[in-house]
Scaffold this active site. Sequence first.
Site, mmCIF file in Angstrom:
data_model
loop_
_atom_site.group_PDB
_atom_site.id
_atom_site.type_symbol
_atom_site.label_atom_id
_atom_site.label_comp_id
_atom_site.label_asym_id
_atom_site.label_seq_id
_atom_site.Cartn_x
_atom_site.Cartn_y
_atom_site.Cartn_z
ATOM 1 N N ILE A 162 0.822 -1.207 0.000
ATOM 2 C CA ILE A 162 0.000 0.000 0.000
ATOM 3 C C ILE A 162 0.857 1.258 0.000
ATOM 4 O O ILE A 162 0.580 2.220 -0.720
ATOM 5 C CB ILE A 162 -0.947 -0.021 1.206
ATOM 6 C CG1 ILE A 162 -2.005 -1.116 1.036
ATOM 7 C CG2 ILE A 162 -1.620 1.339 1.394
ATOM 8 C CD1 ILE A 162 -2.830 -1.393 2.277
ATOM 9 N N ASP A 195 14.279 4.162 10.777
ATOM 10 C CA ASP A 195 13.545 3.482 11.827
ATOM 11 C C ASP A 195 12.490 4.437 12.363
ATOM 12 O O ASP A 195 12.805 5.389 13.080
ATOM 13 C CB ASP A 195 14.506 3.063 12.938
ATOM 14 C CG ASP A 195 13.825 2.302 14.068
ATOM 15 O OD1 ASP A 195 12.582 2.209 14.066
ATOM 16 O OD2 ASP A 195 14.547 1.810 14.958
ATOM 17 N N SER A 239 -6.645 -0.628 9.969
ATOM 18 C CA SER A 239 -6.973 -1.908 9.369
ATOM 19 C C SER A 239 -8.364 -2.312 9.828
ATOM 20 O O SER A 239 -8.857 -1.833 10.859
ATOM 21 C CB SER A 239 -5.942 -2.965 9.795
ATOM 22 O OG SER A 239 -6.416 -4.277 9.570
ATOM 23 N N TYR A 281 -2.472 -6.457 17.885
ATOM 24 C CA TYR A 281 -2.611 -5.842 16.561
ATOM 25 C C TYR A 281 -3.943 -5.100 16.467
ATOM 26 O O TYR A 281 -4.017 -3.960 15.994
ATOM 27 C CB TYR A 281 -2.506 -6.926 15.492
ATOM 28 C CG TYR A 281 -2.429 -6.431 14.079
ATOM 29 C CD1 TYR A 281 -1.212 -6.072 13.506
ATOM 30 C CD2 TYR A 281 -3.577 -6.332 13.292
ATOM 31 C CE1 TYR A 281 -1.140 -5.628 12.190
ATOM 32 C CE2 TYR A 281 -3.511 -5.900 11.978
ATOM 33 C CZ TYR A 281 -2.298 -5.541 11.430
ATOM 34 O OH TYR A 281 -2.237 -5.101 10.132
ATOM 35 N N ILE A 310 -6.594 -6.733 1.389
ATOM 36 C CA ILE A 310 -5.872 -6.135 0.262
ATOM 37 C C ILE A 310 -4.847 -7.128 -0.271
ATOM 38 O O ILE A 310 -4.063 -7.696 0.487
ATOM 39 C CB ILE A 310 -5.171 -4.834 0.691
ATOM 40 C CG1 ILE A 310 -6.198 -3.856 1.281
ATOM 41 C CG2 ILE A 310 -4.439 -4.216 -0.494
ATOM 42 C CD1 ILE A 310 -7.299 -3.442 0.342
ATOM 43 N N THR A 358 -1.844 -7.488 -1.418
ATOM 44 C CA THR A 358 -0.470 -7.013 -1.549
ATOM 45 C C THR A 358 0.401 -8.123 -2.129
ATOM 46 O O THR A 358 -0.053 -9.252 -2.323
ATOM 47 C CB THR A 358 0.072 -6.601 -0.173
ATOM 48 O OG1 THR A 358 0.052 -7.754 0.682
ATOM 49 C CG2 THR A 358 -0.779 -5.493 0.444
#
Length: 338
Positions: A106, A151, A231, A244, A277, A279
């Site tokens: 993305i 980072d 998400s 998550y 998605i 990917t």
Amino acid sequence: MSDEKNPPAQPTPRPGAPGQRDEPRRDAPRPEGAQPHEPRRDGPQRDEPRPDAPRRHGPPHDGPEPGQSASARDTGVPGRAAEPGSAVYPDLAGKVAVVTGASRGIGAETARALAAQGVAVCLVGRDRAALFSVVDEIGRGGGTATGAVTDVTDARALAALAHRVTDELGPVDVLAAFAGGRSAPLSALEMTEERWRRTLDTELTSAFLTVRTFLPGMVERGSGVVLTLSSSAGRRPGTPDIAYGAAHAGLSMLTGQLAAEVGPYGVRVNCLAPSSIRTEKVRRDMPPEEQHRTALRHPLRRMGEPGDVASTALFLASDAASWLTGLTVDVAGGRITG
């Protein structure tokens, strides 16, 4: 988050990078020490890319049959994926954007889409080879792009990145804080403290630190767009693990809170929440039959493509969305509707 041992190459300062843009705004409240400016309606005309500067473009399209999306071709389910270059947003031309998580997926597609609109883009990622492959693609297509292996969980590294971007491309108008990653899910009973903290750092703290780095410049100039990437895992309980899901739910709240705080300074903040998605990783790791079953779980009967998310990002970054802020937009094919 970076696993690179060598620091990114220092970009060459670009002559004529813009400094202060307009006269200060006088009607909006401002924090102590900040000097907001009127929102910039049109980006400055950029010089032609230097002969020695990276010039990149999107990859060639060997697309599906007419009227059929890539997901339809591969899963056997009809549908049409968005094409990020199909809409034109003239107000984006000449602006500067930073996209994190831009090595692939993305983030990479969003960087390509922005560059196609005439935006000078700094791509930020962990995988040096993949990152500069995208940078090169954009340049070969006539776009302006540079890359930085950084980072994004390190505040000092982000501060150095902001300094380099400003020197080379100019003040940042659009920030797409899209960095993140997903590990194999763990149940709450399996979740360790170390895994919990690492996930929140990777998904949520990285976005906060990235936004905090670039936001003061936007507030000072009185204009800017911030995009975060959540998400469907943060929109309702599901198979991803508890850390998550919690981190991505936090991204939606972070977005809304930021939008409320910085709206008076002319800065808009919105969040994208994709679902299913396709990917590169999904295409590689998910068997075609599972892709087909996943597609059928969505009302639009296909999986999403990175271009679907990139097209939404372009709209939210443009003046076409000038009355939208604080939203979490479910780029989910109808599977999640609020």
